[in-house]
Design an enzyme around this catalytic site. Structure first.
Site, short mmCIF file in Angstrom:
data_model
loop_
_atom_site.label_atom_id
_atom_site.label_comp_id
_atom_site.label_asym_id
_atom_site.label_seq_id
_atom_site.Cartn_x
_atom_site.Cartn_y
_atom_site.Cartn_z
N GLY A 21 1.04 -1.14 0.18
CA GLY A 21 0.02 -0.06 0.15
C GLY A 21 0.84 1.30 -0.22
N GLU A 63 4.44 6.39 -7.70
CA GLU A 63 4.53 6.18 -9.33
C GLU A 63 4.97 4.47 -9.26
OE1 GLU A 63 2.76 6.22 -13.60
OE2 GLU A 63 2.55 7.57 -11.14
N HIS A 115 5.02 1.82 -7.90
CA HIS A 115 3.83 0.26 -8.19
C HIS A 115 2.48 0.58 -8.91
CE1 HIS A 115 4.05 1.39 -3.63
NE2 HIS A 115 4.61 0.21 -3.50
N GLN A 138 7.76 -9.36 7.84
CA GLN A 138 9.16 -8.68 7.56
C GLN A 138 9.36 -7.99 8.29
OE1 GLN A 138 6.70 -8.19 3.36
NE2 GLN A 138 8.03 -6.76 3.50
N GLY A 145 8.96 -4.63 -8.58
CA GLY A 145 9.62 -3.53 -9.08
C GLY A 145 11.73 -4.11 -8.60
N GLN A 191 14.67 -8.99 -3.40
CA GLN A 191 13.94 -9.99 -2.66
C GLN A 191 13.53 -10.45 -3.77
OE1 GLN A 191 10.04 -7.88 -1.10
NE2 GLN A 191 9.68 -7.16 -3.40
N ARG A 240 8.26 4.93 2.23
CA ARG A 240 9.84 5.36 3.18
C ARG A 240 9.68 6.92 2.92
NH1 ARG A 240 10.29 -0.41 3.58
NH2 ARG A 240 10.04 -0.46 5.46
#
Length: 278
Positions: free
Chosen positions: A28, A32, A34, A58, A144, A150, A184
């Site tokens: 959430g 841009e 996402h 996490q 991304g 990840q 963030r």
């Protein structure tokens, strides 16, 4: 666009979808970056599912779970404009009911870099992504490049567990001054926001050295660290020149490498990376 909060209701909606399904998993507070994943998914699939779930497993005990930015109405408005089929937005109890005890341990790829700096982080990531794949059964899932490690963790999990999902990694989306878009970034005050461009500047510096012919791993790491050290508000967690497949630190770059870094600006921890190709 349907907004669904329970696994049972979602599965009923999923059963009615025919054709290729693309999944964009998010926590959430969309930006841009996402939305670029959403648009790629929309272009390549008949249906698009976006998940919104701030995954507690996490986050470490001293991390920012409680203050992680959340604005579901804003997110839904953005996704409505993108013509998404379904948003799956469960609560914690739906994803981790009482008695939950099964976790996914991906192994060595999760150990260095973010794994070393954030113990248990990738165990939580792999577990929630595995659950979301099982719940949503997508043909493709979109992530991304900003979270480079990840993506490697998720690829490894998908391969090892024979999950029938194609993992698609999309380019980093940046602000005009080069800062990688991140939920963030909202934590940064104006002075910190200006200082945060140090991550991109460090990557520019290492790319410049690489283009000039430098292949020594220590010299390339030093090029990044010199830029960071010149910014008073920046405190590096790590700088890395690593193998693009298994993330072991390189003495010398012979083909492709991942240049990555994690830097604290004030109380905000930011990450970024680029690929070096010989």
């Amino acid at each position: 666009m349907r907004v669904i909060a329970t696994i049972g209701e979602f599965r009923a909606a999923r059963a009615a979808m025919h054709g290729a399904v693309g999944l964009v998993p998010t926590m959430g507070y969309l930006h841009e970056g996402h939305l670029s994943l959403v648009r790629r998914a929309r272009a390549e699939n008949d249906h698009v599912i976006v998940t919104i779930f701030v995954n507690p497993t996490q986050f470490g005990p001293s991390e920012d779970l409680s203050r992680y930015p959340r604005d579901l109405p804003r997110d839904l408005a953005l996704l409505e404009a993108e013509k998404i089929d379904v948003v799956f937005a469960p609560n914690v109890a739906e994803m981790y009911p009482p008695g939950f005890g099964t976790f996914v341990d991906v192994g060595p790829i999760a150990a260095p870099l973010e794994g070393a700096a954030r113990p248990g982080h990738f165990r939580g990531v792999a577990t929630v992504v595995c659950k979301l794949f099982n719940i949503t059964t997508p043909h493709r899932a979109y992530f991304g490049q900003k979270d480079a490690q990840q993506t490697l963790v998720i690829r490894r999990m998908t391969l090892d567990l024979n999950l029938p999902v194609e993992i698609i990694v999309c380019p980093i989306v940046r602000e005009p001054d080069g800062l990688a878009m991140s939920s963030r970034n909202v934590y940064l005050n104006p002075k910190e926001r200006r200082a945060a461009t140090v991550l991109f500047r460090a990557l520019q510096a290492v790319q410049e050295r690489f283009r000039a012919g430098e292949r020594n791993g220590d010299a390339l790491r030093a090029a990044m660290r010199a830029v960071i050290d010149a910014e008073p508000l920046a405190h590096p967690d790590y700088v890395s020149i690593a193998d693009l497949d298994d993330l072991h630190e390189l003495d010398r770059v012979t083909s492709r490498a991942l240049a990555s870094l994690a830097v604290r600006i004030g109380t905000t921890r930011l990450i970024d990376n680029c690929i070096l190709e010989a």
